[in-house]
Every structure is written in structure tokens, then in C-alpha cells.
Design a protein around this motif. Structure first.
Motif, PDB file in Angstrom:
ATOM      1  N   ALA A  61       0.864  -1.175   0.000  1.00  0.00           N
ATOM      2  CA  ALA A  61       0.000   0.000   0.000  1.00  0.00           C
ATOM      3  C   ALA A  61       0.899   1.221   0.000  1.00  0.00           C
ATOM      4  CB  ALA A  61      -0.904  -0.013   1.232  1.00  0.00           C
ATOM      5  N   SER A  62       0.318   2.388  -0.263  1.00  0.00           N
ATOM      6  CA  SER A  62       1.098   3.613  -0.128  1.00  0.00           C
ATOM      7  C   SER A  62       1.632   3.686   1.293  1.00  0.00           C
ATOM      8  CB  SER A  62       0.216   4.836  -0.410  1.00  0.00           C
ATOM      9  OG  SER A  62      -0.226   4.837  -1.744  1.00  0.00           O
ATOM     10  N   ASN A  63       2.929   3.899   1.431  1.00  0.00           N
ATOM     11  CA  ASN A  63       3.526   4.005   2.773  1.00  0.00           C
ATOM     12  C   ASN A  63       4.536   5.136   2.783  1.00  0.00           C
ATOM     13  OD1 ASN A  63       5.372   2.664   1.168  1.00  0.00           O
ATOM     14  ND2 ASN A  63       6.119   1.353   2.803  1.00  0.00           N
ATOM     15  N   PHE A  64       4.023   6.335   2.523  1.00  0.00           N
ATOM     16  CA  PHE A  64       4.862   7.520   2.485  1.00  0.00           C
ATOM     17  C   PHE A  64       5.463   7.788   3.864  1.00  0.00           C
ATOM     18  CE2 PHE A  64       1.918   9.683  -0.886  1.00  0.00           C
ATOM     19  CZ  PHE A  64       2.141   8.624  -1.745  1.00  0.00           C
ATOM     20  N   ALA A  65       6.611   8.417   3.867  1.00  0.00           N
ATOM     21  CA  ALA A  65       7.145   8.959   5.110  1.00  0.00           C
ATOM     22  C   ALA A  65       6.231  10.087   5.575  1.00  0.00           C
ATOM     23  CB  ALA A  65       8.550   9.493   4.889  1.00  0.00           C
ATOM     24  N   LEU A  66       6.267  10.381   6.850  1.00  0.00           N
ATOM     25  CA  LEU A  66       5.547  11.527   7.400  1.00  0.00           C
ATOM     26  C   LEU A  66       6.485  12.720   7.409  1.00  0.00           C
ATOM     27  CD1 LEU A  66       3.098  12.799   8.908  1.00  0.00           C
ATOM     28  CD2 LEU A  66       4.205  12.035  11.038  1.00  0.00           C
ATOM     29  N   VAL A 151      -6.128  18.078  -0.558  1.00  0.00           N
ATOM     30  CA  VAL A 151      -5.799  16.742  -0.055  1.00  0.00           C
ATOM     31  C   VAL A 151      -5.260  15.911  -1.205  1.00  0.00           C
ATOM     32  CG1 VAL A 151      -6.687  14.658   1.069  1.00  0.00           C
ATOM     33  CG2 VAL A 151      -7.660  16.893   1.645  1.00  0.00           C
ATOM     34  N   SER A 152      -4.204  15.152  -0.937  1.00  0.00           N
ATOM     35  CA  SER A 152      -3.653  14.223  -1.920  1.00  0.00           C
ATOM     36  C   SER A 152      -3.999  12.801  -1.481  1.00  0.00           C
ATOM     37  CB  SER A 152      -2.132  14.405  -2.005  1.00  0.00           C
ATOM     38  OG  SER A 152      -1.567  13.477  -2.914  1.00  0.00           O
ATOM     39  N   PRO A 153      -5.113  12.247  -1.975  1.00  0.00           N
ATOM     40  CA  PRO A 153      -5.603  10.961  -1.488  1.00  0.00           C
ATOM     41  C   PRO A 153      -5.104   9.757  -2.269  1.00  0.00           C
ATOM     42  CG  PRO A 153      -7.241  11.917  -2.904  1.00  0.00           C
ATOM     43  CD  PRO A 153      -6.059  12.852  -2.928  1.00  0.00           C
ATOM     44  N   GLY A 154      -4.108   9.956  -3.125  1.00  0.00           N
ATOM     45  CA  GLY A 154      -3.682   8.878  -4.013  1.00  0.00           C
ATOM     46  C   GLY A 154      -4.591   8.811  -5.220  1.00  0.00           C
ATOM     47  N   ASN A 155      -4.658   7.650  -5.842  1.00  0.00           N
ATOM     48  CA  ASN A 155      -5.474   7.475  -7.040  1.00  0.00           C
ATOM     49  C   ASN A 155      -6.934   7.261  -6.655  1.00  0.00           C
ATOM     50  OD1 ASN A 155      -6.716   6.577  -9.399  1.00  0.00           O
ATOM     51  ND2 ASN A 155      -5.968   4.483  -9.093  1.00  0.00           N
ATOM     52  N   ASN A 203      -5.238   8.298   2.135  1.00  0.00           N
ATOM     53  CA  ASN A 203      -4.203   7.984   1.149  1.00  0.00           C
ATOM     54  C   ASN A 203      -4.093   6.468   1.037  1.00  0.00           C
ATOM     55  OD1 ASN A 203      -2.138   7.967  -0.647  1.00  0.00           O
ATOM     56  ND2 ASN A 203      -0.628   8.935   0.681  1.00  0.00           N
ATOM     57  N   GLY A 204      -5.170   5.857   0.585  1.00  0.00           N
ATOM     58  CA  GLY A 204      -5.144   4.412   0.443  1.00  0.00           C
ATOM     59  C   GLY A 204      -6.507   3.801   0.664  1.00  0.00           C
ATOM     60  N   ASP A 205      -6.531   2.480   0.635  1.00  0.00           N
ATOM     61  CA  ASP A 205      -7.749   1.690   0.752  1.00  0.00           C
ATOM     62  C   ASP A 205      -8.011   1.355   2.220  1.00  0.00           C
ATOM     63  OD1 ASP A 205      -9.834  -0.094   0.477  1.00  0.00           O
ATOM     64  OD2 ASP A 205      -8.563  -1.734  -0.248  1.00  0.00           O
ATOM     65  N   THR A 255      -0.602   9.121   5.637  1.00  0.00           N
ATOM     66  CA  THR A 255       0.495   8.921   4.690  1.00  0.00           C
ATOM     67  C   THR A 255       0.422   7.511   4.109  1.00  0.00           C
ATOM     68  OG1 THR A 255       2.009   8.180   6.435  1.00  0.00           O
ATOM     69  CG2 THR A 255       1.967  10.541   5.928  1.00  0.00           C
ATOM     70  N   GLY A 256      -0.749   6.885   4.259  1.00  0.00           N
ATOM     71  CA  GLY A 256      -0.920   5.519   3.798  1.00  0.00           C
ATOM     72  C   GLY A 256      -0.634   4.541   4.931  1.00  0.00           C
ATOM     73  N   ASP A 257       0.114   3.526   4.612  1.00  0.00           N
ATOM     74  CA  ASP A 257       0.417   2.447   5.553  1.00  0.00           C
ATOM     75  C   ASP A 257       1.683   2.796   6.336  1.00  0.00           C
ATOM     76  OD1 ASP A 257       0.796   0.043   6.857  1.00  0.00           O
ATOM     77  OD2 ASP A 257       1.499  -1.013   5.074  1.00  0.00           O
ATOM     78  N   ILE A 258       1.547   3.611   7.370  1.00  0.00           N
ATOM     79  CA  ILE A 258       2.722   4.051   8.125  1.00  0.00           C
ATOM     80  C   ILE A 258       3.301   2.918   8.966  1.00  0.00           C
ATOM     81  CG2 ILE A 258       1.455   4.868  10.150  1.00  0.00           C
ATOM     82  CD1 ILE A 258       4.447   6.645   8.472  1.00  0.00           C
ATOM     83  N   THR A 259       2.506   1.896   9.286  1.00  0.00           N
ATOM     84  CA  THR A 259       3.003   0.770  10.091  1.00  0.00           C
ATOM     85  C   THR A 259       3.587  -0.340   9.220  1.00  0.00           C
ATOM     86  OG1 THR A 259       0.812  -0.268  10.097  1.00  0.00           O
ATOM     87  CG2 THR A 259       1.349   1.225  11.927  1.00  0.00           C
ATOM     88  N   GLU A 260       3.351  -0.260   7.906  1.00  0.00           N
ATOM     89  CA  GLU A 260       3.853  -1.236   6.934  1.00  0.00           C
ATOM     90  C   GLU A 260       3.360  -2.648   7.222  1.00  0.00           C
ATOM     91  OE1 GLU A 260       7.680  -0.701   5.256  1.00  0.00           O
ATOM     92  OE2 GLU A 260       7.963   1.256   6.176  1.00  0.00           O
TER      93      GLU A 260
END
Length: 306
Positions: A61-66, A151-155, A203-205, A255-260
């Protein structure tokens, strides 16, 4: 929030970002930063060495840095520590005093799930894109000061690149589809009445259906889920209530999946400067687990948190 020393950073270029944008938009007014002044710079956050192995076992999933940017215009980045928290911050840029909005974006889908760069809005309304570790900003628009929320929510429009949600002062909501180059299409009106919300994030599902979703907090503190449809003309299904009491926070950001762990999460900052993590569950009825404090103080020092 201890500052990391000795981290091997990529070069932080982006000289003349604001000046180059203004040169391209000469008819719209003067730049927020003089051309002969120190120019904004930003670099990509370094991935944790063990993160690739962790993601191999989970759906990417999107996992951007904060990123956090303070009032002096200094940019810091935090990544997952793979233990449910964040690493110590790293210095990743400076000079961001001439802007009033900053958003991350992934223009090209990558197995890493990382972002490619940032969109930014200058104080004069000019809008641009800057790829990490480059000095060539891309003109994306002008007159964007008509919006009070970006807001940048991804696709969310069905294509590959990241998109933008923009709300104007009347409460109308628009989508700008990303071309994958930092530039965006003309806007598409997708809603009205969104001025009832004080925060919009995503920012993701969140629901496990493969489509990006957003959450929105109304002024009474109720949190609503908007499931993504993948249709650029009607990107969200009817809202559903997923929580209350969210007015305790002054900033919600994903930021998406921050916990990965393969699921999209939410971060929330309160007035005391504490930072909380809401892990994603993948369940539409209850998309977040109970909150966990991951930052004890100091997070209010950031003007931008994205």
C-alpha cells in the motif's frame, strides 16, 4: 523529537523552485520568494533497511514517510520503525516559508509504495510540483488560492497516478486527476456541501476493496467514511459514520500504511502536541483500531504535517 545526526541524506536541491514557477506564470503576480534568495529544497526520506522484507509479506500500500515543516520552513521526515511507531526525524529540506500548502504524491506506481515528490501552493496562489532530489519544479496551475482545503488521497479517479481533492470556499469539492508527471487535468466537480468538514484525510484503501477512500470530520467531531468508487466523476459512495469525539484533534493526516502491515492508517495530532496512531483494520464498518500514542509532545511545532 530528537534530530537524527549522521544520516546519509540524498542531496537536497530544488533551487529556484518558487522562482521558476513564477517565471512560468509571470502574468499572475510576483513570487513569494525572491529569485536571488535561498530557495526551497526537499529530499526523499530514506527507507528503513528492513522495510523491504516486511512489505514482501504484505500487500503493498502507499507508505509515504511523514513530513513535518515548521514555521522557519525546515522540513523533517519520519519513517516507520516497524514496531508501530516512528523513527527519529531526519532533516530533509529547508526554505519552505513562501508556501501555504504542501502535499505528497506518488506519480508512478512503485512496489515500494513511496512518494515521488510534493505538490506545493505558493502564497500568491501558484501551484507546482517538485520531484524529490531535483531542482526542476513543474508548473501545475495558478489561482489555487480559491481553495481552503487541498488533499492528496492517491489514485481516486481510476488511473495510475495520484490525484488531488480541492475544496473551495463555497464548499464545492473538485478532483484534479494526475498525469503522472506532477501536472494535473482540469478540475471535475464531484460534490458540494463539504464546508461542513474541518478535516479531510486519506491515502489508500480503508475497506479492503482495492479502491482509495477518505475520511472527513465534521464540525461536531463526527468522523465519516467515504468509500472510493474508482469513478472520476463520482469518486465516493454515500458516507457512513465511523466515530465521534474527533474534535480533540487539530490535524488528521494519512500517509498511507505508516506501520507497513499492508493496511492504510491514520495519524491524529491534538492541541497538546501529542501524536496518535489509528491502525487500519481493512473493515469498512470499523476501519481503525483503538488509538496508540506515538508522539508525546512537540508535534504542534509543525505548520505543515503531511
Amino acid at each position: 523529537m530528537a534530530e537524527t545526526a549522521g544520516r546519509n541524506h540524498k542531496r537536497t536541491a530544488a533551487r529556484a523552485a518558487a522562482a521558476a514557477l513564477t517565471a512560468a506564470l509571470v502574468a499572475t503576480g510576483t513570487s513569494a520568494v525572491a529569485a536571488d534568495s535561498p530557495q526551497p529544497s526537499i529530499s526523499a526520506a530514506q527507507q528503513q533497511p528492513s522495510a523491504a522484507a516486511a512489505k514482501a509479506a504484505a500487500a503493498v500500500a502507499s507508505n509515504f514517510a511523514l513530513f513535518g515543516v515548521n514555521s522557519a520552513g525546515t522540513a523533517y521526515a519520519y519513517r516507520s520503525n516497524l514496531k508501530g511507531g516512528l523513527t527519529a526525524r531526519s532533516l530533509n529540506g529547508s526554505g519552505w516559508t513562501g508556501v501555504n500548502a504542501m502535499l505528497q504524491v506518488a506519480n508512478v506506481p512503485k512496489s515500494s509504495g513511496d512518494s515521488d515528490g510534493i505538490w506545493f501552493r505558493e502564497n500568491n496562489g501558484n501551484f507546482g510540483y517538485l520531484k524529490f532530489d531535483t531542482d526542476k519544479p513543474v508548473q501545475a496551475g495558478y489561482g489555487w488560492d480559491i481553495y481552503n482545503k487541498l488533499v492528496s488521497p492517491g489514485n481516486i479517479g481510476g488511473a495510475a497516478a495520484g490525484d488531488i481533492l480541492a475544496r473551495d470556499k463555497k464548499g464545492d469539492l473538485y478532483v484534479y486527476l494526475g498525469y503522472g508527471t506532477g501536472k494535473v487535468t482540469g478540475r471535475i466537480k464531484v460534490g458540494y456541501g463539504w464546508d461542513i468538514y474541518s478535516e479531510i484525510a486519506g491515502n489508500g484503501d480503508l475497506t479492503g476493496d482495492g479502491k482509495n477512500d477518505v475520511v472527513a470530520r465534521d464540525k461536531s467531531g463526527v468522523l465519516w467514511l467515504y468509500k472510493g468508487t474508482g469513478n472520476q466523476k463520482a469518486p465516493f459512495a454515500k458516507r457512513t459514520k465511523i466515530g465521534s469525539g474527533w474534535n480533540q484533534y487539530n490535524r488528521l493526516v494519512s500517509t498511507g500504511d505508516i506501520t507497513e502491515d499492508g493496511r492504510t492508517d491514520l495519524l491524529a495530532r491534538n492541541a497538546a502536541g501529542e501524536l496518535y496512531l489509528y491502525r487500519g483494520t481493512g473493515n469498512a464498518a470499523a476501519p481503525y483500531a483503538a488509538k496508540v500514542k506515538i508522539g508525546t509532545s512537540g508535534w504542534n511545532s509543525y505548520k505543515f504535517l503531511f
